[in-house]
Design a protein around this motif. Structure first.
Motif, PDB file in Angstrom:
ATOM      1  N   ASP A 292      21.825   5.308  99.352  1.00  0.00           N
ATOM      2  CA  ASP A 292      20.378   6.352  99.290  1.00  0.00           C
ATOM      3  C   ASP A 292      19.464   4.223  98.445  1.00  0.00           C
ATOM      4  O   ASP A 292      18.516   4.511  99.013  1.00  0.00           O
ATOM      5  N   TYR A 293      20.691   3.602  98.117  1.00  0.00           N
ATOM      6  CA  TYR A 293      20.222   2.480  97.405  1.00  0.00           C
ATOM      7  C   TYR A 293      19.272   1.822  98.934  1.00  0.00           C
ATOM      8  O   TYR A 293      18.253   0.682  98.713  1.00  0.00           O
ATOM      9  N   ALA A 294      19.811   1.468  99.774  1.00  0.00           N
ATOM     10  CA  ALA A 294      19.455   0.773 101.060  1.00  0.00           C
ATOM     11  C   ALA A 294      17.576   1.877 101.030  1.00  0.00           C
ATOM     12  O   ALA A 294      17.681   1.238 102.489  1.00  0.00           O
ATOM     13  N   THR A 295      17.388   2.576 101.451  1.00  0.00           N
ATOM     14  CA  THR A 295      16.643   3.292 102.270  1.00  0.00           C
ATOM     15  C   THR A 295      15.376   2.339 101.424  1.00  0.00           C
ATOM     16  O   THR A 295      14.365   2.313 101.982  1.00  0.00           O
TER      17      THR A 295
ATOM     18  N   MET B   9      23.542   6.895  88.940  1.00  0.00           N
ATOM     19  CA  MET B   9      24.700   7.819  88.337  1.00  0.00           C
ATOM     20  C   MET B   9      24.940   7.362  86.650  1.00  0.00           C
ATOM     21  O   MET B   9      25.385   7.718  86.220  1.00  0.00           O
ATOM     22  N   PHE B  10      24.204   5.584  86.591  1.00  0.00           N
ATOM     23  CA  PHE B  10      24.829   5.710  85.436  1.00  0.00           C
ATOM     24  C   PHE B  10      23.820   5.969  84.051  1.00  0.00           C
ATOM     25  O   PHE B  10      23.475   6.126  83.304  1.00  0.00           O
ATOM     26  N   VAL B  11      22.268   6.932  85.703  1.00  0.00           N
ATOM     27  CA  VAL B  11      21.460   7.683  84.477  1.00  0.00           C
ATOM     28  C   VAL B  11      22.044   9.258  84.404  1.00  0.00           C
ATOM     29  O   VAL B  11      21.431   9.662  83.263  1.00  0.00           O
ATOM     30  N   ARG B  12      22.359   9.448  85.777  1.00  0.00           N
ATOM     31  CA  ARG B  12      22.882  10.871  85.560  1.00  0.00           C
ATOM     32  C   ARG B  12      23.857  10.891  84.439  1.00  0.00           C
ATOM     33  O   ARG B  12      23.954  12.316  84.274  1.00  0.00           O
TER      34      ARG B  12
ATOM     35  N   LEU C 242      17.568  -3.782  90.396  1.00  0.00           N
ATOM     36  CA  LEU C 242      18.450  -2.945  90.170  1.00  0.00           C
ATOM     37  C   LEU C 242      16.934  -1.498  89.758  1.00  0.00           C
ATOM     38  O   LEU C 242      17.169   0.044  90.243  1.00  0.00           O
ATOM     39  N   ASP C 243      16.423  -1.944  88.415  1.00  0.00           N
ATOM     40  CA  ASP C 243      15.375  -0.570  87.894  1.00  0.00           C
ATOM     41  C   ASP C 243      14.874   0.206  88.951  1.00  0.00           C
ATOM     42  O   ASP C 243      14.466   1.206  89.044  1.00  0.00           O
ATOM     43  N   MET C 244      13.950  -1.027  89.546  1.00  0.00           N
ATOM     44  CA  MET C 244      12.911  -0.349  90.472  1.00  0.00           C
ATOM     45  C   MET C 244      14.199   0.555  91.902  1.00  0.00           C
ATOM     46  O   MET C 244      13.251   1.465  91.545  1.00  0.00           O
TER      47      MET C 244
END
Length: 288
Positions: A42-45, A203-206, A250-252
């Motif tokens: 997902d992050y690569a999108t 994952m580190f938020v959820r 990272l946050d964005m």
């Protein structure tokens, strides 16, 4: 005198027209079609679809080519795609970098020192290091949950098992989505689970989870870079400039990922909104 003056004026006018024509010709000669490789994370999108939105505004035709990591490295080396926006260097993709590093160039770095490794729920207070896993292996059903075989993360997990003499453990490979479903299930039941973890990822938020210490340095922080074909700078300088200057946080990226899930927005819609709201940054990436 009048004749000389007329000649100078005509020469100056012709020179200006020539410069303008040269600029137009240069713009017309720029190759404005490009394929961007996107692996299944997902992050690569974020860099993929931001690049697509920005370059399309610059008159490009952009195609997103999806594939596994190894397939995309091969495609980049064969120039079947012009860019791959998820090169983890120097550690996680070391196998692919050794094989293909001479076949492409790195245009820029999206973010530096990305943490990755294995994690457990924070309620597992007695497990804080990879070395603790063997001592408490029954809590994990002697299983490590990992992502797709062939990914740099899965390969590093295999090396970690060897380094820490954890041959009693089975590596359970699956898609990232399936792995996270398993994490959710075990945490809901307050069970033990150890799994691949990295940022950027929500994952580190959820979940309330923690990276395990890695005293033997199986996992190392990486830079995430954009690999491009050797001739991209010459053929498509606008795209090369964008890939050289684009930087993310990272946050964005993690906010983007959460929006993809919770707001049911597409990557294209998020990219369009972000570009509209951050045109100054886009112009800087394009050196405007």
């Amino acid at each position: 005198m009048l004749s000389v003056t007329l000649i100078l004026i005509l020469t100056a006018c012709n020179g200006g027209s020539g410069d303008q024509q040269e600029s137009q010709d240069s713009d017309e000669q720029e190759k404005k079609s490009i394929s961007i490789g996107l692996d299944p994370y997902d992050y690569a999108t974020v860099p993929a679809y931001l690049s697509k939105e920005i370059l399309e505004q610059e008159g490009y035709q952009v195609e997103i080519m999806e594939g596994e990591v190894g397939v995309l490295y091969e495609a980049l080396s064969n120039e079947d795609i012009e860019a791959f926006i998820d090169v983890w260097s120097p550690n996680l993709h070391s196998t692919y970098l050794k094989e293909y590093k001479d076949d492409f160039e790195v245009a820029g770095t999206l973010y530096s020192d990305m943490p990755n490794g294995v994690a457990v729920p924070t309620y597992m207070e007695d497990v804080n290091s990879i070395e603790d896993l063997k001592q408490h292996k029954e809590k994990f059903d002697e299983t490590i949950y990992a992502i797709e075989p062939g990914s740099g993360t899965a390969q590093t997990t295999e090396r970690m098992v060897e380094t820490y003499d954890m041959q009693d453990f089975e590596i359970q490979n699956s898609s990232t989505a399936a792995m996270m479903t398993q994490v959710q299930r075990e945490i809901d039941n307050n069970n033990g689970i150890v799994f691949n973890a990295w940022r950027p990822h929500p994952m580190f938020v959820r979940f309330d989870i923690k990276f395990l210490d890695d005293p033997k340095n199986s996992w190392k922080d990486d830079d995430v870079q954009i690999g491009v074909t050797d001739d991209l700078k010459e053929q498509s300088p606008t795209a090369h400039t964008l890939f050289s200057n684009m930087e993310l946080t990272l946050d964005m990226v993690e906010e983007w990922q959460i929006s993809l899930d919770s707001e049911e927005k597409s990557a294209e819609e998020l990219a369009e909104t972000w570009v509209k709201e951050n045109q100054d940054k886009v112009d800087k990436w394009l050196e405007k």
